[in-house]
Motif scaffolding. Structure first.
Motif, PDB file in Angstrom:
ATOM      1  N   ARG A  32      58.945  84.945 -10.785  1.00 48.11           N
ATOM      2  CA  ARG A  32      59.248  84.743  -9.370  1.00 48.11           C
ATOM      3  C   ARG A  32      58.577  83.479  -8.836  1.00 48.11           C
ATOM      4  NH1 ARG A  32      57.756  89.273  -7.909  1.00 48.11           N
ATOM      5  NH2 ARG A  32      55.626  88.779  -7.209  1.00 48.11           N
ATOM      6  N   PHE A  33      57.352  83.210  -9.297  1.00 50.08           N
ATOM      7  CA  PHE A  33      56.616  82.049  -8.814  1.00 50.08           C
ATOM      8  C   PHE A  33      57.298  80.745  -9.231  1.00 50.08           C
ATOM      9  CE2 PHE A  33      53.337  78.772  -9.184  1.00 50.08           C
ATOM     10  CZ  PHE A  33      52.690  78.882  -7.968  1.00 50.08           C
ATOM     11  N   TRP A  34      57.732  80.653 -10.480  1.00 50.87           N
ATOM     12  CA  TRP A  34      58.270  79.402 -11.005  1.00 50.87           C
ATOM     13  C   TRP A  34      59.786  79.291 -10.932  1.00 50.87           C
ATOM     14  CZ3 TRP A  34      55.436  75.295 -11.636  1.00 50.87           C
ATOM     15  CH2 TRP A  34      54.084  75.412 -11.949  1.00 50.87           C
ATOM     16  N   PHE A  35      60.497  80.375 -11.086  1.00 49.60           N
ATOM     17  CA  PHE A  35      61.938  80.288 -11.339  1.00 49.60           C
ATOM     18  C   PHE A  35      62.803  80.972 -10.291  1.00 49.60           C
ATOM     19  CE2 PHE A  35      59.757  80.297 -15.527  1.00 49.60           C
ATOM     20  CZ  PHE A  35      59.994  78.968 -15.849  1.00 49.60           C
ATOM     21  N   GLN A  36      62.226  81.406  -9.198  1.00 45.33           N
ATOM     22  CA  GLN A  36      63.049  81.923  -8.110  1.00 45.33           C
ATOM     23  C   GLN A  36      63.625  80.752  -7.330  1.00 45.33           C
ATOM     24  OE1 GLN A  36      61.492  85.184  -5.771  1.00 45.33           O
ATOM     25  NE2 GLN A  36      62.252  84.237  -3.895  1.00 45.33           N
ATOM     26  N   PRO A  37      64.941  80.686  -7.133  1.00 45.12           N
ATOM     27  CA  PRO A  37      65.534  79.554  -6.401  1.00 45.12           C
ATOM     28  C   PRO A  37      64.926  79.399  -5.010  1.00 45.12           C
ATOM     29  CG  PRO A  37      67.243  80.845  -7.495  1.00 45.12           C
ATOM     30  CD  PRO A  37      65.962  81.624  -7.633  1.00 45.12           C
ATOM     31  N   MET A  38      64.693  78.147  -4.616  1.00 45.63           N
ATOM     32  CA  MET A  38      64.079  77.847  -3.324  1.00 45.63           C
ATOM     33  C   MET A  38      64.960  76.884  -2.541  1.00 45.63           C
ATOM     34  SD  MET A  38      60.352  76.097  -2.506  1.00 45.63           S
ATOM     35  CE  MET A  38      59.408  77.523  -3.050  1.00 45.63           C
ATOM     36  N   ASP A  39      64.901  77.008  -1.245  1.00 46.53           N
ATOM     37  CA  ASP A  39      65.596  76.089  -0.344  1.00 46.53           C
ATOM     38  C   ASP A  39      65.071  74.670  -0.585  1.00 46.53           C
ATOM     39  OD1 ASP A  39      66.669  74.662   1.809  1.00 46.53           O
ATOM     40  OD2 ASP A  39      66.509  76.372   3.160  1.00 46.53           O
ATOM     41  N   PRO A  40      65.948  73.693  -0.863  1.00 42.82           N
ATOM     42  CA  PRO A  40      65.481  72.329  -1.186  1.00 42.82           C
ATOM     43  C   PRO A  40      65.020  71.524   0.023  1.00 42.82           C
ATOM     44  CG  PRO A  40      67.861  72.400  -1.201  1.00 42.82           C
ATOM     45  CD  PRO A  40      67.408  73.826  -0.997  1.00 42.82           C
ATOM     46  N   ILE A  41      65.068  72.102   1.232  1.00 44.56           N
ATOM     47  CA  ILE A  41      64.688  71.328   2.414  1.00 44.56           C
ATOM     48  C   ILE A  41      63.224  70.891   2.346  1.00 44.56           C
ATOM     49  CG2 ILE A  41      64.033  73.353   3.782  1.00 44.56           C
ATOM     50  CD1 ILE A  41      65.197  71.891   6.222  1.00 44.56           C
ATOM     51  N   VAL A  42      62.368  71.677   1.673  1.00 41.14           N
ATOM     52  CA  VAL A  42      60.948  71.309   1.566  1.00 41.14           C
ATOM     53  C   VAL A  42      60.804  69.990   0.816  1.00 41.14           C
ATOM     54  CG1 VAL A  42      58.692  72.033   0.743  1.00 41.14           C
ATOM     55  CG2 VAL A  42      60.291  73.743   1.620  1.00 41.14           C
ATOM     56  N   LEU A  43      61.468  69.884  -0.334  1.00 42.50           N
ATOM     57  CA  LEU A  43      61.392  68.638  -1.103  1.00 42.50           C
ATOM     58  C   LEU A  43      62.082  67.495  -0.374  1.00 42.50           C
ATOM     59  CD1 LEU A  43      61.916  69.553  -4.877  1.00 42.50           C
ATOM     60  CD2 LEU A  43      59.813  69.057  -3.654  1.00 42.50           C
ATOM     61  N   GLY A  44      63.126  67.806   0.391  1.00 39.82           N
ATOM     62  CA  GLY A  44      63.808  66.760   1.146  1.00 39.82           C
ATOM     63  C   GLY A  44      62.885  66.116   2.168  1.00 39.82           C
ATOM     64  N   VAL A  45      62.136  66.933   2.891  1.00 38.77           N
ATOM     65  CA  VAL A  45      61.189  66.408   3.876  1.00 38.77           C
ATOM     66  C   VAL A  45      60.092  65.599   3.191  1.00 38.77           C
ATOM     67  CG1 VAL A  45      59.437  67.061   5.571  1.00 38.77           C
ATOM     68  CG2 VAL A  45      61.641  68.254   5.541  1.00 38.77           C
ATOM     69  N   ILE A  46      59.555  66.136   2.092  1.00 35.90           N
ATOM     70  CA  ILE A  46      58.484  65.425   1.375  1.00 35.90           C
ATOM     71  C   ILE A  46      59.005  64.114   0.799  1.00 35.90           C
ATOM     72  CG2 ILE A  46      56.884  65.563  -0.578  1.00 35.90           C
ATOM     73  CD1 ILE A  46      56.710  68.554  -0.115  1.00 35.90           C
ATOM     74  N   ARG A  47      60.260  64.106   0.318  1.00 39.18           N
ATOM     75  CA  ARG A  47      60.820  62.859  -0.236  1.00 39.18           C
ATOM     76  C   ARG A  47      60.896  61.767   0.821  1.00 39.18           C
ATOM     77  NH1 ARG A  47      65.802  63.758  -0.026  1.00 39.18           N
ATOM     78  NH2 ARG A  47      66.196  62.101   1.488  1.00 39.18           N
ATOM     79  N   ILE A  48      61.347  62.110   2.011  1.00 43.20           N
ATOM     80  CA  ILE A  48      61.462  61.111   3.071  1.00 43.20           C
ATOM     81  C   ILE A  48      60.083  60.574   3.458  1.00 43.20           C
ATOM     82  CG2 ILE A  48      62.113  60.764   5.482  1.00 43.20           C
ATOM     83  CD1 ILE A  48      64.378  62.768   5.043  1.00 43.20           C
ATOM     84  N   CYS A  49      59.109  61.464   3.635  1.00 48.10           N
ATOM     85  CA  CYS A  49      57.765  61.038   4.025  1.00 48.10           C
ATOM     86  C   CYS A  49      57.108  60.202   2.934  1.00 48.10           C
ATOM     87  CB  CYS A  49      56.904  62.260   4.343  1.00 48.10           C
ATOM     88  SG  CYS A  49      57.466  63.221   5.769  1.00 48.10           S
ATOM     89  N   THR A  50      57.249  60.636   1.683  1.00 48.58           N
ATOM     90  CA  THR A  50      56.668  59.880   0.569  1.00 48.58           C
ATOM     91  C   THR A  50      57.352  58.533   0.412  1.00 48.58           C
ATOM     92  OG1 THR A  50      56.151  61.953  -0.576  1.00 48.58           O
ATOM     93  CG2 THR A  50      56.144  59.932  -1.896  1.00 48.58           C
ATOM     94  N   GLY A  51      58.671  58.510   0.551  1.00 53.03           N
ATOM     95  CA  GLY A  51      59.407  57.260   0.438  1.00 53.03           C
ATOM     96  C   GLY A  51      58.988  56.253   1.499  1.00 53.03           C
ATOM     97  N   LEU A  52      58.795  56.727   2.733  1.00 52.16           N
ATOM     98  CA  LEU A  52      58.348  55.828   3.797  1.00 52.16           C
ATOM     99  C   LEU A  52      56.957  55.270   3.507  1.00 52.16           C
ATOM    100  CD1 LEU A  52      59.587  57.787   6.946  1.00 52.16           C
ATOM    101  CD2 LEU A  52      60.538  55.677   6.004  1.00 52.16           C
ATOM    102  N   MET A  53      56.077  56.118   2.960  1.00 49.14           N
ATOM    103  CA  MET A  53      54.738  55.642   2.623  1.00 49.14           C
ATOM    104  C   MET A  53      54.792  54.641   1.466  1.00 49.14           C
ATOM    105  SD  MET A  53      51.639  55.796   3.654  1.00 49.14           S
ATOM    106  CE  MET A  53      51.523  57.329   4.606  1.00 49.14           C
ATOM    107  N   LEU A  54      55.652  54.888   0.484  1.00 52.99           N
ATOM    108  CA  LEU A  54      55.816  53.932  -0.608  1.00 52.99           C
ATOM    109  C   LEU A  54      56.323  52.591  -0.091  1.00 52.99           C
ATOM    110  CD1 LEU A  54      57.426  56.205  -3.364  1.00 52.99           C
ATOM    111  CD2 LEU A  54      55.203  55.097  -3.492  1.00 52.99           C
ATOM    112  N   LEU A  55      57.292  52.629   0.802  1.00 56.50           N
ATOM    113  CA  LEU A  55      57.802  51.386   1.378  1.00 56.50           C
ATOM    114  C   LEU A  55      56.686  50.633   2.105  1.00 56.50           C
ATOM    115  CD1 LEU A  55      61.295  52.489   2.750  1.00 56.50           C
ATOM    116  CD2 LEU A  55      60.866  50.669   1.090  1.00 56.50           C
ATOM    117  N   TYR A  56      55.914  51.352   2.873  1.00 58.28           N
ATOM    118  CA  TYR A  56      54.834  50.707   3.631  1.00 58.28           C
ATOM    119  C   TYR A  56      53.816  50.041   2.703  1.00 58.28           C
ATOM    120  CZ  TYR A  56      50.473  50.266   6.202  1.00 58.28           C
ATOM    121  OH  TYR A  56      49.305  49.788   6.730  1.00 58.28           O
ATOM    122  N   THR A  57      53.329  50.787   1.705  1.00 63.51           N
ATOM    123  CA  THR A  57      52.293  50.240   0.834  1.00 63.51           C
ATOM    124  C   THR A  57      52.799  49.046   0.034  1.00 63.51           C
ATOM    125  OG1 THR A  57      52.889  51.899  -0.843  1.00 63.51           O
ATOM    126  CG2 THR A  57      51.072  52.425   0.639  1.00 63.51           C
TER     127      THR A  57
END
Length: 347
Positions: A32-57
Motif C-alpha cells: 500500500r505504501f509503495w504501489f497504491q495509485p496516487m493522484d499525480p497532482i502532488v508531483l505536478g505542483v512539485i514539478r512546477i515549483c522545482t522547475g521555477l527554482m531551477l530556472l532561477y538558479t
C-alpha cells in the motif's frame, strides 16, 4: 490451585497464526505504501515549483557565464583534476567556449519545457542532466539549494510528474475527448458528457506514488541527519547556536543581535529546532500530527530566509516538505474538482 497450562501444540499454533498475520500485515502495508495509485497532482505542483527554482538558479549562473564556462574560467580542467582527482560528470567539459552561450540558452529552454510539462518524460531527465552538469562543473559555487534541486528533479523524472498540471496531460485529455466525440458523433443512442473531463490532472498512478514516496523518505533522511549532526556541537546543547547563527554578518539580513540579551529565547529556539529535525522522520507520518510538522517546516525555513537571507534554500525545502500534503488539499487550494471519468449515458 494452579490452572492447567496450555498444551504445547495449541501454543505453537497460536504463535504461528500470529506470525502469519504479522507477515501479511507487513506485506500489505509495504504494498500500500509503495504501489497504491496516487493522484499525480502532488508531483505536478512539485514539478512546477522545482522547475521555477531551477530556472532561477541557472539564470543566475548565466549572469557570470564567462567566469564559469568561458575561455578563462575560475576553475579550469587542470585545477579541477588537482583538487578532485577526476573530472566530475558534466557536459561542460566538452563544450567549446564559443558555444557556451548557445548551450546555456538551450539548457534554460529545456528547464522551461520541464516546468511547463512539455514532453516531460524526456525533458525531466534532460533537466536532471543539466542540473548535474552545472553543479559538477562549478561545484565551488553550489550549495544545499542545488543539491535539493537535483534530488527533487531525479524523483520527478522517476515519477509521473507530467501527468498533472502540464501541457502533456492537457494534450492527452484533449485528444482523448476529441476522439470520443468523433466516435459518438454518428450514434443517436449515446452522448458524451465532456463537462466531467479534467484536462489538467490525469488518473491516479503507481509511478506518481513512487515519486512522492521517494521525496518523502529523502526529506526524512535529510532532517534526521541534520539534527543528529547538530547534536555533535556544544552550542546546540547549551542553547547558543541560534544566536551564533544570527551573529554571522555574512548571512545577516535582520539585526537579531538583541537576542543576546535574552539567552532563554535562543535556548528555546535552538532546542526546538533540533528536536523538530530529529523527530520529523517519525512524527510526519501520522495524519493528525502532519499539519503541525508541516507548520514547523514553514516556520523554520521562513525564519532562515528572513533572518539569514537564504530564501531560495528555505523555499526549496518547503517544496520538498509539500510532498506530504495530501492530494485533496491541493485540489481544494487550486479549485480542481475530484477526478471523474468521462461519462457516457444513454439518451
Amino acid at each position: 490451585m494452579n490452572s492447567p497450562k496450555s498444551p504445547p501444540q495449541v501454543r505453537s499454533l497460536s504463535m504461528g497464526r500470529y506470525l502469519d498475520d504479522l507477515f501479511d500485515w507487513i506485506l500489505t502495508g509495504w504494498d500500500r505504501f509503495w504501489f497504491q495509485p496516487m493522484d499525480p497532482i502532488v508531483l505536478g505542483v512539485i514539478r512546477i515549483c522545482t522547475g521555477l527554482m531551477l530556472l532561477y538558479t541557472h539564470i543566475v549562473w548565466g549572469l557570470r557565464l564567462e567566469e564559469f564556462f568561458g575561455r578563462t574560467p575560475i576553475l579550469d580542467q587542470t585545477a579541477m583534476l588537482e583538487l578532485r582527482g577526476a573530472k566530475w560528470p558534466s557536459f561542460w567539459w566538452y563544450v567549446d567556449a564559443d558555444w557556451a552561450s548557445v548551450v546555456h540558452a538551450l539548457s534554460l529552454f529545456v528547464l522551461l519545457l520541464f516546468t511547463l510539462g512539455v514532453r516531460t518524460r524526456v525533458t525531466s531527465w534532460l533537466s536532471l542532466a543539466v542540473a548535474i552538469s552545472y553543479a559538477n562543473r562549478v561545484y565551488f559555487a553550489t550549495f544545499g539549494l542545488d543539491q535539493i534541486n537535483i534530488m527533487l528533479t531525479l524523483y520527478l523524472a522517476i515519477g509521473a510528474s507530467g501527468d498533472a498540471l502540464s501541457w502533456d496531460q492537457w494534450r492527452r485529455t484533449f485528444r482523448r475527448t476529441t476522439s470520443q466525440k468523433l466516435t459518438t458523433a454518428d450514434s443517436t443512442s449515446r452522448e458524451t458528457t465532456v463537462q466531467s473531463v479534467d484536462y489538467w490532472i490525469g488518473p491516479p498512478s503507481v509511478f506518481a506514488n513512487i515519486g512522492v514516496r521517494l521525496i518523502q523518505i529523502h526529506m526524512c533522511v535529510i532532517y534526521f541527519f541534520a539534527g543528529v549532526a547538530k547534536l555533535q556541537g556544544a552550542a546546540w546543547w547549551n542553547g547558543d547556536a541560534i544566536y551564533l547563527a544570527f551573529a554571522i554578518r555574512e548571512y545577516q539580513t535582520l539585526d537579531m543581535s538583541w537576542i543576546a540579551a535574552y539567552p532563554s529565547i535562543s535556548a528555546v529556539l535552538t532546542h526546538a529546532s533540533v528536536a523538530w529535525e530529529v523527530a520529523f522522520c517519525v512524527l510526519i507520518w501520522p495524519l493528525r500530527l502532519r499539519p503541525l510538522m508541516l507548520l514547523g517546516s514553514v516556520l523554520l525555513h521562513v525564519g532562515i530566509g528572513a533572518c539569514l537571507g537564504m530564501w531560495t534554500f528555505g523555499l526549496i525545502m518547503i517544496v520538498g516538505c509539500s510532498s506530504f500534503v495530501v492530494p485533496d488539499v491541493y485540489r481544494q487550494l487550486l479549485r480542481f474538482p475530484a477526478a471523474e471519468p468521462v461519462a457516457l449515458k444513454e439518451s
